[in-house]
Design a protein around this motif. Structure first.
Motif, PDB file in Angstrom:
ATOM      1  N   GLY A   1     -10.866  10.078  -4.945  1.00 45.47           N
ATOM      2  CA  GLY A   1     -10.639   8.967  -4.018  1.00 45.47           C
ATOM      3  C   GLY A   1     -11.382   7.722  -4.469  1.00 45.47           C
TER       4      GLY A   1
ATOM      5  N   VAL B   1       1.237 -13.546  -8.715  1.00 45.01           N
ATOM      6  CA  VAL B   1       2.645 -13.181  -8.943  1.00 45.01           C
ATOM      7  C   VAL B   1       2.800 -11.693  -8.638  1.00 45.01           C
ATOM      8  CG1 VAL B   1       4.490 -13.057 -10.675  1.00 45.01           C
ATOM      9  CG2 VAL B   1       2.819 -14.931 -10.762  1.00 45.01           C
TER      10      VAL B   1
ATOM     11  N   ILE C   1       0.243  11.850 -11.514  1.00 39.76           N
ATOM     12  CA  ILE C   1      -1.129  11.384 -11.713  1.00 39.76           C
ATOM     13  C   ILE C   1      -1.577  11.542 -13.165  1.00 39.76           C
ATOM     14  CG2 ILE C   1      -1.957  11.575  -9.346  1.00 39.76           C
ATOM     15  CD1 ILE C   1      -2.898  14.319  -9.906  1.00 39.76           C
TER      16      ILE C   1
ATOM     17  N   ASP D   1      -5.864   5.747   0.459  1.00 40.97           N
ATOM     18  CA  ASP D   1      -6.185   5.529   1.872  1.00 40.97           C
ATOM     19  C   ASP D   1      -7.684   5.450   2.098  1.00 40.97           C
ATOM     20  OD1 ASP D   1      -3.440   5.965   2.493  1.00 40.97           O
ATOM     21  OD2 ASP D   1      -3.779   8.123   2.529  1.00 40.97           O
ATOM     22  N   LEU D   2      -8.474   5.882   1.103  1.00 42.23           N
ATOM     23  CA  LEU D   2      -9.923   5.979   1.307  1.00 42.23           C
ATOM     24  C   LEU D   2     -10.643   4.889   0.537  1.00 42.23           C
ATOM     25  CD1 LEU D   2      -8.684   9.138   1.005  1.00 42.23           C
ATOM     26  CD2 LEU D   2     -10.976   9.607   1.794  1.00 42.23           C
TER      27      LEU D   2
ATOM     28  N   ASN E   1       1.566   4.494  -2.384  1.00 43.75           N
ATOM     29  CA  ASN E   1       0.244   4.592  -2.986  1.00 43.75           C
ATOM     30  C   ASN E   1      -0.620   5.438  -2.065  1.00 43.75           C
ATOM     31  OD1 ASN E   1      -2.503   3.927  -3.802  1.00 43.75           O
ATOM     32  ND2 ASN E   1      -1.590   2.264  -4.964  1.00 43.75           N
TER      33      ASN E   1
ATOM     34  N   ARG F   1      -3.622  -3.590   1.692  1.00 44.25           N
ATOM     35  CA  ARG F   1      -3.109  -4.581   0.751  1.00 44.25           C
ATOM     36  C   ARG F   1      -2.453  -5.748   1.489  1.00 44.25           C
ATOM     37  NH1 ARG F   1       1.820  -4.786  -3.488  1.00 44.25           N
ATOM     38  NH2 ARG F   1       3.128  -4.291  -1.718  1.00 44.25           N
TER      39      ARG F   1
ATOM     40  N   SER G   1       8.618 -11.733  -7.732  1.00 47.67           N
ATOM     41  CA  SER G   1       8.562 -12.540  -8.954  1.00 47.67           C
ATOM     42  C   SER G   1       7.945 -11.762 -10.107  1.00 47.67           C
ATOM     43  CB  SER G   1       7.708 -13.794  -8.713  1.00 47.67           C
ATOM     44  OG  SER G   1       8.296 -14.596  -7.715  1.00 47.67           O
TER      45      SER G   1
ATOM     46  N   ALA H   1      -6.457  -4.853  -5.979  1.00 45.51           N
ATOM     47  CA  ALA H   1      -7.334  -5.523  -6.947  1.00 45.51           C
ATOM     48  C   ALA H   1      -6.923  -6.976  -7.152  1.00 45.51           C
ATOM     49  CB  ALA H   1      -7.312  -4.772  -8.279  1.00 45.51           C
TER      50      ALA H   1
ATOM     51  N   GLY I   1      -8.692  -3.125 -12.536  1.00 50.52           N
ATOM     52  CA  GLY I   1      -8.070  -2.047 -11.757  1.00 50.52           C
ATOM     53  C   GLY I   1      -7.298  -1.072 -12.611  1.00 50.52           C
TER      54      GLY I   1
ATOM     55  N   ALA J   1     -11.378  -0.348  -8.877  1.00 48.06           N
ATOM     56  CA  ALA J   1     -10.649  -1.609  -9.046  1.00 48.06           C
ATOM     57  C   ALA J   1     -11.377  -2.741  -8.317  1.00 48.06           C
ATOM     58  CB  ALA J   1      -9.222  -1.452  -8.509  1.00 48.06           C
TER      59      ALA J   1
ATOM     60  N   ASN K   1      -1.628 -11.669 -12.133  1.00 53.44           N
ATOM     61  CA  ASN K   1      -0.326 -11.002 -12.202  1.00 53.44           C
ATOM     62  C   ASN K   1      -0.453  -9.619 -11.578  1.00 53.44           C
ATOM     63  OD1 ASN K   1       2.400 -11.195 -12.971  1.00 53.44           O
ATOM     64  ND2 ASN K   1       2.038  -9.821 -14.713  1.00 53.44           N
TER      65      ASN K   1
HETATM   66  C1  LIG Z   1      -2.076  10.252  -4.825  1.00 54.35           C
HETATM   67  C2  LIG Z   1      -3.095   9.194  -5.039  1.00 54.35           C
HETATM   68  C3  LIG Z   1      -4.104   9.045  -4.106  1.00 54.35           C
HETATM   69  C4  LIG Z   1      -5.083   8.060  -4.291  1.00 54.35           C
HETATM   70  N1  LIG Z   1      -6.069   7.937  -3.366  1.00 54.35           N
HETATM   71  C5  LIG Z   1      -7.050   7.029  -3.542  1.00 54.35           C
HETATM   72  C6  LIG Z   1      -8.064   6.863  -2.557  1.00 54.35           C
HETATM   73  O1  LIG Z   1      -8.061   7.516  -1.528  1.00 54.35           O
HETATM   74  N2  LIG Z   1      -9.036   5.943  -2.798  1.00 54.35           N
HETATM   75  C7  LIG Z   1      -9.069   5.174  -3.917  1.00 54.35           C
HETATM   76  O2  LIG Z   1     -10.006   4.368  -4.084  1.00 54.35           O
HETATM   77  N3  LIG Z   1      -8.075   5.265  -4.840  1.00 54.35           N
HETATM   78  C8  LIG Z   1      -7.080   6.168  -4.688  1.00 54.35           C
HETATM   79  N4  LIG Z   1      -6.064   6.254  -5.597  1.00 54.35           N
HETATM   80  C9  LIG Z   1      -6.033   5.313  -6.729  1.00 54.35           C
HETATM   81  C10 LIG Z   1      -5.413   3.970  -6.324  1.00 54.35           C
HETATM   82  O3  LIG Z   1      -4.096   4.186  -5.889  1.00 54.35           O
HETATM   83  C11 LIG Z   1      -5.395   2.958  -7.456  1.00 54.35           C
HETATM   84  O4  LIG Z   1      -6.555   3.043  -8.211  1.00 54.35           O
HETATM   85  C12 LIG Z   1      -5.244   1.532  -6.926  1.00 54.35           C
HETATM   86  O5  LIG Z   1      -4.011   1.398  -6.286  1.00 54.35           O
HETATM   87  C13 LIG Z   1      -5.362   0.504  -8.042  1.00 54.35           C
HETATM   88  O6  LIG Z   1      -5.127  -0.771  -7.506  1.00 54.35           O
HETATM   89  P1  LIG Z   1      -4.556  -1.944  -8.425  1.00 54.35           P
HETATM   90  O7  LIG Z   1      -4.520  -3.138  -7.551  1.00 54.35           O
HETATM   91  O8  LIG Z   1      -5.322  -1.982  -9.693  1.00 54.35           O
HETATM   92  O9  LIG Z   1      -3.089  -1.467  -8.850  1.00 54.35           O
HETATM   93  P2  LIG Z   1      -1.812  -1.133  -7.951  1.00 54.35           P
HETATM   94  O10 LIG Z   1      -2.207  -0.665  -6.618  1.00 54.35           O
HETATM   95  O11 LIG Z   1      -0.960  -0.245  -8.789  1.00 54.35           O
HETATM   96  O12 LIG Z   1      -1.092  -2.539  -7.766  1.00 54.35           O
HETATM   97  C14 LIG Z   1      -0.391  -3.139  -8.809  1.00 54.35           C
HETATM   98  C15 LIG Z   1       0.503  -4.204  -8.216  1.00 54.35           C
HETATM   99  O13 LIG Z   1       1.107  -4.946  -9.262  1.00 54.35           O
HETATM  100  C16 LIG Z   1       2.493  -5.074  -9.038  1.00 54.35           C
HETATM  101  N5  LIG Z   1       3.146  -5.194 -10.347  1.00 54.35           N
HETATM  102  C17 LIG Z   1       3.314  -4.223 -11.272  1.00 54.35           C
HETATM  103  N6  LIG Z   1       3.921  -4.729 -12.365  1.00 54.35           N
HETATM  104  C18 LIG Z   1       4.138  -6.023 -12.114  1.00 54.35           C
HETATM  105  C19 LIG Z   1       4.723  -7.084 -12.872  1.00 54.35           C
HETATM  106  N7  LIG Z   1       5.179  -6.893 -14.120  1.00 54.35           N
HETATM  107  N8  LIG Z   1       4.785  -8.320 -12.297  1.00 54.35           N
HETATM  108  C20 LIG Z   1       4.314  -8.535 -11.034  1.00 54.35           C
HETATM  109  N9  LIG Z   1       3.764  -7.559 -10.277  1.00 54.35           N
HETATM  110  C21 LIG Z   1       3.657  -6.338 -10.827  1.00 54.35           C
HETATM  111  C22 LIG Z   1       2.876  -3.836  -8.237  1.00 54.35           C
HETATM  112  O14 LIG Z   1       4.052  -4.051  -7.480  1.00 54.35           O
HETATM  113  C23 LIG Z   1       1.647  -3.649  -7.361  1.00 54.35           C
HETATM  114  O15 LIG Z   1       1.739  -4.384  -6.173  1.00 54.35           O
HETATM  115  C24 LIG Z   1      -5.057   7.225  -5.428  1.00 54.35           C
HETATM  116  C25 LIG Z   1      -4.031   7.364  -6.371  1.00 54.35           C
HETATM  117  C26 LIG Z   1      -3.075   8.348  -6.194  1.00 54.35           C
HETATM  118  C27 LIG Z   1      -2.004   8.505  -7.228  1.00 54.35           C
END
Ligand SMILES: Cc1cc2nc3c(=O)[nH]c(=O)nc-3n(C[C@H](O)[C@H](O)[C@H](O)COP(=O)(O)OP(=O)(O)OC[C@H]3O[C@@H](n4cnc5c(N)ncnc54)[C@H](O)[C@@H]3O)c2cc1C
Length: 387
Positions: A299, A34, A271, A47-48, A44, A109, A128, A16, A288, A305, A11
């Motif tokens: 970063g 999903v 943040i 970038d790194l 988001n 992504r 979804s 991640a 994640g 994740a 989900n």
């Molecule tokens: C300003 C900023 C800069 C950053 N820079 C870096 C960096 O340079 N390098 C780094 O490693 N990290 C960085 N990060 C951290 C990074 O953004 C996150 O740690 C990372 O995006 C986590 O990935 P994730 O897949 O766990 O979650 P997310 O990227 O948040 O993805 C979650 C996904 O789930 C979906 N979703 C949410 N709820 C639901 C639901 N109920 N049903 C279905 N889908 C849902 C969302 O649409 C999204 O696509 C940064 C964060 C910030 C705020």
């Protein structure tokens, strides 16, 4: 109503979730992902992509696609406090490859989601959401999507980021500490100083500015200020107030500063710091940002994740192949990851709260953690567990 037995439900299709789904589907399991959006736009700042996350993508055959999609290699980051040079983190000193990758999160992504969609046993549901989840004891037996599709998973992975739906369904409560600083992302045409090197500036009043390339034609400027100050600086749409403030502590990026103008280009992201006390219950596990949030000065959030994925996927294979029980599998995952995640989240907090004093800030910088070489070896060992 369509109803399907599947091996794994993922989900959330961030980096991640998409990587976990891809890694499992590629190994032949029937996986459904999903995602609430259409999989394209996402705000988001990640970038790194640091070495240990990079290595997880490489292990699952995704790194080449990310590099081919515009990912750019970098080895050094120069760090400044109040305009004075503090140190340089050199990634050639951490790990074999000696580089990290720069690519906008939205792009990386999308590349992974596109690769996932090509796998025959992957079902991808965009736009979804789960609208009903039915548990038998601690076991998530079935979910119903907004489209009416019913999925009956053997395992469910919550990868929905900070507001994780499945984490809430499991009743895992988290404490979020929101920083009094918002990050804002801008994008400008490339200039020589950024082309040459990444530069990260902080100052004793809580200002932050980070200049780095995203692709070959543009660079990113990430700025961070205490909320009230940020509001006031950005309220001057001409960018003059922002530029004047940045000039106080940005000392080696005149060409990049010269481009700062219209403040409407900046998108703001709040943040926070968070670390969930437990990562699973029954047959449902979280990865994640569903279990951790870290100050972005490191970063490292996306990196952590991906490290979660690198440990969870081989462990899950042992369960899905009938070699190990679910409790043992998920406990192994949590025990392998908790300490690393805690260490890095705390590291980010320390860095973010020592800006006020140069020596404290300089003393907080851990080249090994920053370079993520810290765990690359350990991660590789864990990734080579069953499967
Ligand atoms: C300003 C900023 C800069 C950053 N820079 C870096 C960096 O340079 N390098 C780094 O490693 N990290 C960085 N990060 C951290 C990074 O953004 C996150 O740690 C990372 O995006 C986590 O990935 P994730 O897949 O766990 O979650 P997310 O990227 O948040 O993805 C979650 C996904 O789930 C979906 N979703 C949410 N709820 C639901 C639901 N109920 N049903 C279905 N889908 C849902 C969302 O649409 C999204 O696509 C940064 C964060 C910030 C705020």
């Amino acid at each position: 109503m369509e109803s399907m037995q599947i091996d794994v439900l993922v989900n959330g299709g961030g980096v991640a979730g998409a990587t976990a789904a891809y890694a499992l589907a590629r190994q032949g399991y029937k996986v459904a992902l999903v995602e609430q959006t259409d999989g394209n736009k996402i705000l988001n700042g990640a970038d790194l992509l640091k070495p240990s996350g990079r290595d997880v993508l490489a292990d699952y055959g995704l790194l080449d696609a990310v590099l081919a999609g515009g990912g750019r290699k970098r080895s050094q980051v120069k760090i400044f406090h109040d305009g004075d040079y503090v140190t340089e983190v050199d990634y050639t000193q951490h790990g074999d490859l000696g580089y990290f990758v720069l690519i906008p999160y939205e792009k990386s992504r999308k590349i992974i989601l596109d690769q996932l969609a090509e796998l025959p046993n992957a079902l991808v549901y965009f736009n979804s959401r789960i609208v009903e989840s039915h548990f038998e004891g601690d076991t998530l037996a079935r979910v119903v999507l907004n489209s009416g599709v019913e999925l009956r998973p053997r395992v469910a992975i919550g990868a929905e980021g900070n507001g994780s739906y499945l984490r809430k369904e499991l009743g895992i409560e988290v404490e979020r500490t929101v920083y009094d600083q918002k990050m804002f992302l801008g994008k400008y045409p490339m200039v020589p100083s950024v082309e040459e090197k990444n530069r990260l500036y902080v100052d004793h009043k809580g200002g932050l500015a980070y200049f780095y390339p995203i692709g070959t034609s543009h660079y990113r400027l990430v700025i961070g200020f205490p909320q009230e100050e940020a509001k006031a600086l950005l309220a001057d749409a001409s960018g003059a107030a922002l530029k004047a403030r940045l000039t106080e502590f940005v000392s080696e990026s005149d060409d990049a500063l010269a481009q700062v103008g219209d403040t409407a280009i900046f998108d703001g992201i709040p943040i926070a710091r968070m670390h969930a006390p437990s990562y699973y219950k029954g047959n449902t596990v979280l990865i994640g940002n569903a279990i951790h949030a870290i100050h972005p000065i490191t970063g490292q959030g996306m990196n952590l994740a991906l490290e979660d994925v690198g440990v969870l996927v081989p462990a899950l294979k042992a369960f899905l192949d009938g070699d190990q029980g679910i409790e043992e599998t998920l406990r192994h995952y949590q025990e392998s990851r908790y300490e690393v995640n805690e260490k890095v989240v705390s590291y980010g907090h320390r860095l973010a709260t020592t800006y006020h004093q140069r020596d404290a800030f300089a003393g907080s910088i851990d080249h090994k953690i920053q370079g993520s070489g810290r765990d690359a070896d350990a991660m590789r060992v864990l990734q080579s567990l069953p499967g």
